[in-house]
Scaffold this active site. Structure first.
Site, short mmCIF file in Angstrom:
data_model
loop_
_atom_site.label_atom_id
_atom_site.label_comp_id
_atom_site.label_asym_id
_atom_site.label_seq_id
_atom_site.Cartn_x
_atom_site.Cartn_y
_atom_site.Cartn_z
N GLU A 194 25.52 155.71 44.52
CA GLU A 194 25.21 156.83 45.41
C GLU A 194 24.34 157.83 44.66
O GLU A 194 24.86 158.70 43.95
CB GLU A 194 26.51 157.52 45.85
CG GLU A 194 27.44 156.64 46.65
CD GLU A 194 28.36 157.46 47.55
OE1 GLU A 194 28.34 157.22 48.75
OE2 GLU A 194 29.07 158.34 47.04
N GLU B 25 30.86 164.11 44.22
CA GLU B 25 31.41 165.44 44.53
C GLU B 25 32.61 165.74 43.64
O GLU B 25 32.83 166.88 43.24
CB GLU B 25 31.78 165.51 46.02
CG GLU B 25 30.52 165.57 46.89
CD GLU B 25 30.65 164.93 48.25
OE1 GLU B 25 31.78 164.69 48.71
OE2 GLU B 25 29.60 164.65 48.86
N LYS C 13 35.51 162.46 53.71
CA LYS C 13 35.51 163.68 52.89
C LYS C 13 36.53 164.68 53.48
O LYS C 13 37.54 164.25 54.05
CB LYS C 13 34.09 164.25 52.78
CG LYS C 13 33.10 163.16 52.32
CD LYS C 13 31.75 163.67 51.94
CE LYS C 13 30.86 162.50 51.50
NZ LYS C 13 29.55 162.93 51.04
N SER D 110 23.07 159.09 52.87
CA SER D 110 22.31 159.22 54.12
C SER D 110 22.02 157.89 54.81
O SER D 110 20.95 157.69 55.37
CB SER D 110 21.01 160.01 53.87
OG SER D 110 21.31 161.31 53.41
N ASN E 271 33.57 157.34 54.26
CA ASN E 271 34.21 158.38 53.46
C ASN E 271 34.19 159.67 54.29
O ASN E 271 33.15 160.30 54.42
CB ASN E 271 33.45 158.56 52.14
CG ASN E 271 34.00 159.69 51.31
OD1 ASN E 271 35.05 160.27 51.62
ND2 ASN E 271 33.30 160.03 50.23
#
Ligand code: 13P
Length: 249
Positions: A166, A96, A11, A212, A9
């Site tokens: 996540e 997010e 982002k 992470s 991803n």
């Protein structure tokens, strides 16, 4: 056998030139694992990325989409627009987007339905915040996120659904869930699915871990029985690191 998947991803990173450069670097890497590989560049670079990678084994996917087919939604992109440039898979429900763009179980339900109506595959994300874990509420939060957005679906829809756990406290923080914490939650997620849909469905759904994941911890996390892959943020922006993770299976 469940599919093993590693998805990057990106982002809001990489302009067009940077996207082309990273894709060139990715194509130089060799894949020694059986994991399916996906990357999710920004909307502006999806077409170029798709064109460059369409004959390769790397699938180009989207980070988000709107639930409506078209209409007065300034700044938004629909499932059929993504489909029209070859994109088959979309990430929905990233923390997010939930945190900064007010995505709720309700709006995500509509997005899930729109993606499936357009025959798209979904990587559906969810996860608890640090306070939820500190107060021992992580299973309740995760269970509700899954039930509220997905449990109106028929069994057959799950062949197009990939789940991604996540934990919010592990995203971009350098702090990973321990392999045991990931396994415990993935096992709970699979049981939640089994209770509602039976094991034929739950055994076939891939559940990815995100937060992470790096070359030095991927092997241990992917070694857990209910972890079927990863959704990778920061480390997916470097071709060598990303493929070290892909090859950790
Ligand atoms: P990081 O790998 O940077 O923690 O990001 C995880 C993530 O949010 C992937 O969607």
């Amino acid at each position: 056998m469940r599919k093993k998947i590693v998805a990057g991803n990106w982002k809001m990173n990489n302009d067009l030139a940077q996207t082309e450069r990273l894709i060139t670097d990715l194509r130089k890497q060799s894949k020694t694992s059986k994991a399916e590989v996906m990357i999710a560049p920004a909307f502006t670079n999806l077409w170029q990325a798709y064109q460059t990678l369409k004959e390769s084994s790397i699938e180009v996917i989207a980070q988000n989409m709107h639930f409506a087919e078209n209409g007065a939604y300034t700044g938004e992109v629909s499932a059929s627009m993504l489909k029209s440039i070859g994109i088959q898979t979309v990430i929905l429900g990233h923390s997010e987007r939930r945190a900064y763009y007010n995505e709720t179980d309700e709006s995500l339900t509509k997005k899930v339905d729109a993606a499936l109506a357009n025959d798209m595959r979904i990587i559906f994300c969810f996860g608890e915040e640090l306070e939820d874990r500190k107060s021992g509420n992580e299973e309740k939060i995760v269970g509700d996120q899954i039930k509220n957005a997905l449990f109106h679906l028929k069994d057959s829809a799950f062949k197009n659904i990939i789940l991604a756990y996540e934990p919010v406290w592990a995203i971009g923080t350098g702090e990973t869930a321990s392999p045991e914490q990931a396994q415990d939650m993935h096992k709970f997620i699979r049981k939640t699915l089994t209770d509602e849909y039976g094991s034929d469905v739950s055994d076939a759904v891939s559940i990815l871990y995100g937060g992470s994941v790096k070359p030095n911890n991927a092997k241990e996390i992917f070694g857990k029985p209910d972890v079927d892959g990863g959704l990778i943020g920061g480390a997916s922006l470097n071709a060598e690191d990303f493929f070290a993770i892909v090859n950790a299976f």
